[in-house]
Design a protein around this motif. Structure first.
Motif, PDB file in Angstrom:
ATOM      1  N   LEU A   1       7.015  14.373  -3.180  1.00  0.00           N
ATOM      2  CA  LEU A   1       6.980  15.052  -1.877  1.00  0.00           C
ATOM      3  C   LEU A   1       8.385  15.326  -1.348  1.00  0.00           C
ATOM      4  N   LYS A   2       9.331  14.455  -1.643  1.00  0.00           N
ATOM      5  CA  LYS A   2      10.701  14.681  -1.189  1.00  0.00           C
ATOM      6  C   LYS A   2      11.319  15.887  -1.876  1.00  0.00           C
ATOM      7  N   GLU A   3      10.803  16.211  -3.055  1.00  0.00           N
ATOM      8  CA  GLU A   3      11.276  17.410  -3.755  1.00  0.00           C
ATOM      9  C   GLU A   3      10.651  18.675  -3.173  1.00  0.00           C
ATOM     10  N   GLN A   4       9.501  18.539  -2.459  1.00  0.00           N
ATOM     11  CA  GLN A   4       8.847  19.675  -1.817  1.00  0.00           C
ATOM     12  C   GLN A   4       9.116  19.593  -0.313  1.00  0.00           C
ATOM     13  N   VAL A   5      10.275  20.030   0.083  1.00  0.00           N
ATOM     14  CA  VAL A   5      10.728  19.832   1.463  1.00  0.00           C
ATOM     15  C   VAL A   5       9.860  20.587   2.474  1.00  0.00           C
ATOM     16  N   ARG A   6       9.015  21.468   1.990  1.00  0.00           N
ATOM     17  CA  ARG A   6       8.183  22.235   2.928  1.00  0.00           C
ATOM     18  C   ARG A   6       7.071  21.381   3.536  1.00  0.00           C
ATOM     19  N   ILE A   7       6.769  20.242   2.945  1.00  0.00           N
ATOM     20  CA  ILE A   7       5.706  19.382   3.465  1.00  0.00           C
ATOM     21  C   ILE A   7       6.317  18.215   4.230  1.00  0.00           C
ATOM     22  N   GLU A   8       5.957  18.113   5.491  1.00  0.00           N
ATOM     23  CA  GLU A   8       6.377  16.961   6.288  1.00  0.00           C
ATOM     24  C   GLU A   8       5.242  15.933   6.241  1.00  0.00           C
ATOM     25  N   TYR A   9       5.510  14.823   5.621  1.00  0.00           N
ATOM     26  CA  TYR A   9       4.449  13.845   5.378  1.00  0.00           C
ATOM     27  C   TYR A   9       4.718  12.545   6.129  1.00  0.00           C
ATOM     28  N   SER A  10       3.702  11.707   6.197  1.00  0.00           N
ATOM     29  CA  SER A  10       3.826  10.379   6.786  1.00  0.00           C
ATOM     30  C   SER A  10       3.148   9.372   5.857  1.00  0.00           C
ATOM     31  N   VAL A  11       3.498   8.101   6.033  1.00  0.00           N
ATOM     32  CA  VAL A  11       3.011   7.035   5.162  1.00  0.00           C
ATOM     33  C   VAL A  11       2.520   5.874   6.023  1.00  0.00           C
ATOM     34  N   VAL A  12       1.425   5.241   5.615  1.00  0.00           N
ATOM     35  CA  VAL A  12       0.984   3.999   6.246  1.00  0.00           C
ATOM     36  C   VAL A  12       0.625   2.994   5.166  1.00  0.00           C
ATOM     37  N   TYR A  13       0.721   1.709   5.522  1.00  0.00           N
ATOM     38  CA  TYR A  13       0.409   0.620   4.604  1.00  0.00           C
ATOM     39  C   TYR A  13      -0.698  -0.240   5.217  1.00  0.00           C
ATOM     40  N   ALA A  14      -1.498  -0.848   4.350  1.00  0.00           N
ATOM     41  CA  ALA A  14      -2.514  -1.799   4.796  1.00  0.00           C
ATOM     42  C   ALA A  14      -2.736  -2.825   3.691  1.00  0.00           C
ATOM     43  N   HIS A  15      -3.241  -4.002   4.081  1.00  0.00           N
ATOM     44  CA  HIS A  15      -3.461  -5.080   3.111  1.00  0.00           C
ATOM     45  C   HIS A  15      -4.835  -5.728   3.344  1.00  0.00           C
ATOM     46  N   PRO A  16      -5.897  -4.935   3.319  1.00  0.00           N
ATOM     47  CA  PRO A  16      -7.251  -5.494   3.494  1.00  0.00           C
ATOM     48  C   PRO A  16      -7.706  -6.227   2.232  1.00  0.00           C
ATOM     49  N   THR A  17      -8.784  -6.993   2.350  1.00  0.00           N
ATOM     50  CA  THR A  17      -9.362  -7.639   1.172  1.00  0.00           C
ATOM     51  C   THR A  17     -10.403  -6.720   0.539  1.00  0.00           C
ATOM     52  N   ASN A  18     -10.724  -6.976  -0.736  1.00  0.00           N
ATOM     53  CA  ASN A  18     -11.642  -6.102  -1.465  1.00  0.00           C
ATOM     54  C   ASN A  18     -13.085  -6.228  -0.989  1.00  0.00           C
ATOM     55  N   HIS A  19     -13.445  -7.391  -0.394  1.00  0.00           N
ATOM     56  CA  HIS A  19     -14.749  -7.521   0.271  1.00  0.00           C
ATOM     57  C   HIS A  19     -14.603  -8.491   1.435  1.00  0.00           C
ATOM     58  N   VAL A  20     -15.671  -8.778   2.134  1.00  0.00           N
ATOM     59  CA  VAL A  20     -15.575  -9.576   3.351  1.00  0.00           C
ATOM     60  C   VAL A  20     -14.981 -10.956   3.058  1.00  0.00           C
ATOM     61  N   GLY A  21     -14.197 -11.446   4.006  1.00  0.00           N
ATOM     62  CA  GLY A  21     -13.460 -12.670   3.777  1.00  0.00           C
ATOM     63  C   GLY A  21     -14.312 -13.910   3.628  1.00  0.00           C
ATOM     64  N   TYR A  22     -15.495 -13.933   4.269  1.00  0.00           N
ATOM     65  CA  TYR A  22     -16.320 -15.146   4.215  1.00  0.00           C
ATOM     66  C   TYR A  22     -17.031 -15.301   2.866  1.00  0.00           C
ATOM     67  N   TYR A  23     -17.090 -14.199   2.074  1.00  0.00           N
ATOM     68  CA  TYR A  23     -17.737 -14.308   0.768  1.00  0.00           C
ATOM     69  C   TYR A  23     -16.693 -14.760  -0.249  1.00  0.00           C
ATOM     70  N   PRO A  24     -16.991 -15.748  -1.073  1.00  0.00           N
ATOM     71  CA  PRO A  24     -15.998 -16.309  -2.007  1.00  0.00           C
ATOM     72  C   PRO A  24     -15.374 -15.243  -2.910  1.00  0.00           C
ATOM     73  N   GLY A  25     -14.099 -15.432  -3.179  1.00  0.00           N
ATOM     74  CA  GLY A  25     -13.411 -14.566  -4.135  1.00  0.00           C
ATOM     75  C   GLY A  25     -12.741 -13.349  -3.547  1.00  0.00           C
ATOM     76  N   ALA A  26     -12.653 -13.253  -2.205  1.00  0.00           N
ATOM     77  CA  ALA A  26     -11.990 -12.097  -1.589  1.00  0.00           C
ATOM     78  C   ALA A  26     -10.517 -12.072  -1.986  1.00  0.00           C
ATOM     79  N   ALA A  27     -10.056 -10.899  -2.434  1.00  0.00           N
ATOM     80  CA  ALA A  27      -8.672 -10.740  -2.876  1.00  0.00           C
ATOM     81  C   ALA A  27      -8.046  -9.553  -2.150  1.00  0.00           C
ATOM     82  N   PRO A  28      -6.758  -9.640  -1.820  1.00  0.00           N
ATOM     83  CA  PRO A  28      -6.123  -8.544  -1.063  1.00  0.00           C
ATOM     84  C   PRO A  28      -5.891  -7.309  -1.918  1.00  0.00           C
ATOM     85  N   ILE A  29      -5.945  -6.171  -1.275  1.00  0.00           N
ATOM     86  CA  ILE A  29      -5.553  -4.894  -1.876  1.00  0.00           C
ATOM     87  C   ILE A  29      -4.327  -4.399  -1.121  1.00  0.00           C
TER      88      ILE A  29
END
Length: 460
Positions: A9-37
């Protein structure tokens, strides 16, 4: 990954972009084996169109990337992601799927409900970095240059933050920081969210060649965590000490002072009544005192470097400090402090301050002496948080986090000598003060556990 990445995207200067990050788990936390994404979304800043995504995790990553891939093909936007109806079952996903979560964050920015700052801009332009996690989280993974105020304390401690500069707010993954940003903006502050929280910074740090959080930063955080406990629980017989500890806005002025001497320093302070309009300090004249404003307001005036004009450079209120060891003017000459209302100041003579810097009130032992004492029946007391201990465990120690020490004294043996330890020696100094108040025989490990040879501990 899918779609475009930042490099392309930095090579395509015509597009003004934005970025966001998140670290949710792959399934609900109370169920065993939840791992972050670890999730990163890139989108067009003009209309919210999804441009690309990358994700890393132990499970469920490919399903989220498949969803984003189809969204890109359908020219979907971040608003579509937040409204997506995806498979829900405790062992497969949450009611708010990671795709929904990262879409919501991006949509909040698009609507103007949220202003986002990224880690390459952390603290830029004089911005204050605010960490709203709990103390035990901060102790395990400190952020550099960050001010620590837990989320639940922000409203009561808002006067510690500036309203004339930006505040970059962080927590563990971003959810508490979001609440803090909304609260601070309603209170009139210029607050931005550090996207992805400390978790993003931790991953960036692990990829870098140098540790971004130096030992100096960790040492400072150790001091501030010690200060919080001391302020809340260590008052001794003098109520004035408790009041001063509570009002002092910037405890870093005492950073070089051994924690065991701070109460002693406050008790040595003399109270001075000052009338409105009276000059309290002219640097180079009566600048050999350290002051804390207990009541009233004052102004700091400084002469310019190239002219004789005095300019207003700071305003001081209750809890602020100034003087030889903590000049708000940054150490420049020709500064004066004038009271603008009737007030009361606490004043500590420079000689007293210097004496308390050099004289320890709590006995310290080095590593060699500690090993010798341990072999003779002495016990090691670790007052770090559980998270810190798990990062660098020391076999054979008794772990009681400093904030819990007062309530767990019955777990200690009255006739046993203890060596208190923490990261750098600051929290252990407060622990020693508390234990001495209750009649325990206690020493402090000099410089803390940072140089402790963990592999040798089991020999003792």
């Amino acid at each position: 990954m899918t779609g475009l990445n930042e490099k392309s995207l930095k090579e395509q200067v015509r597009i003004e972009y934005s970025v966001v990050y998140a670290h949710p788990t792959n399934h609900v936390g109370y169920y065993p084996g939840a791992a972050p994404i670890q999730f990163k979304l890139i989108y067009d800043k003009s209309d919210g169109r999804v441009l690309g995504a990358q994700a890393v995790g132990e499970a469920g990553v490919e399903r989220r990337i498949d969803v984003i891939s189809m969204a890109i093909q359908m020219h979907a936007t971040v608003f579509d992601l937040e409204e997506s109806e995806l498979c829900y079952a405790p062992q497969y996903g949450a009611a708010k799927d990671p795709v929904n979560v990262i879409g919501m964050i991006a949509a909040n920015e698009m609507r103007g409900d949220l202003s986002i700052t990224h880690w390459n801009k952390m603290g830029s332009g004089g911005a204050v970095v605010l960490d709203v996690r709990d103390a035990n989280e901060v102790a395990a993974h400190a952020l550099p240059i960050a001010v620590h105020i837990p989320l639940n304390d922000i409203r009561d401690r808002q006067d510690e933050l500036p309203k004339d500069s930006e505040i970059h707010v962080s927590c563990a993954v971003g959810s508490r920081a979001y609440n803090a940003v909304r609260l601070l903006r309603n209170l009139g502050f210029q607050a931005n969210l550090l996207s992805g929280g400390e978790k993003t910074f931790e991953h960036l740090r692990s990829c870098a060649s140098d540790d971004a959080v130096s030992m100096e930063h960790k040492d400072r955080m150790d001091f501030l965590l010690s200060w919080e406990v001391m302020r809340d629980t260590l008052t001794g017989e003098n109520e004035d000490v408790e009041q001063v500890l509570a009002i002092l806005k910037n405890p870093k002025v005492f950073y070089r002072l051994p924690l065991g001497n701070i109460v002693k320093a406050i008790r040595r302070m003399e109270s001075v009544d000052v009338k409105s309009g009276e000059a309290v300090m002219n640097q180079g004249d009566t600048g050999d005192f350290f002051y804390i404003i207990r009541k009233g307001t004052a102004e700091v005036w400084q002469q310019g470097l190239y002219d004789n004009e005095q300019k207003l450079v700071a305003k001081l209120e209750t809890g602020d400090h100034f003087g030889e060891e903590a000049l708000v003017t940054g150490g420049a000459r020709n500064a004066s402090v004038k009271m603008t209302s009737n007030g009361n100041l606490l004043r500590l003579n420079r000689e007293d301050f210097q004496e308390l810097i050099t004289q320890q009130t709590i006995e310290e032992v080095d590593i060699d002496k500690a090993h010798q004492l341990l072999s003779q029946g002495c016990k090691m007391l670790d007052v770090r948080y559980q998270e810190e201990y798990e990062e660098s465990p020391v076999p054979g120690v008794q772990l009681i986090p400093l904030p819990e020490l007062r309530n767990r004294l019955d777990e200690l043996e009255p006739d046993t000598q203890y060596i208190a330890s923490c990261l750098s020696g600051k929290r252990s100094a407060v622990a020693a003060m508390i234990l001495k108040q209750h009649g325990f025989n206690v020493l402090v490990l000099e410089h803390g556990l940072r140089d402790w040879p963990y592999e040798m501990v089991s020999e003792f």
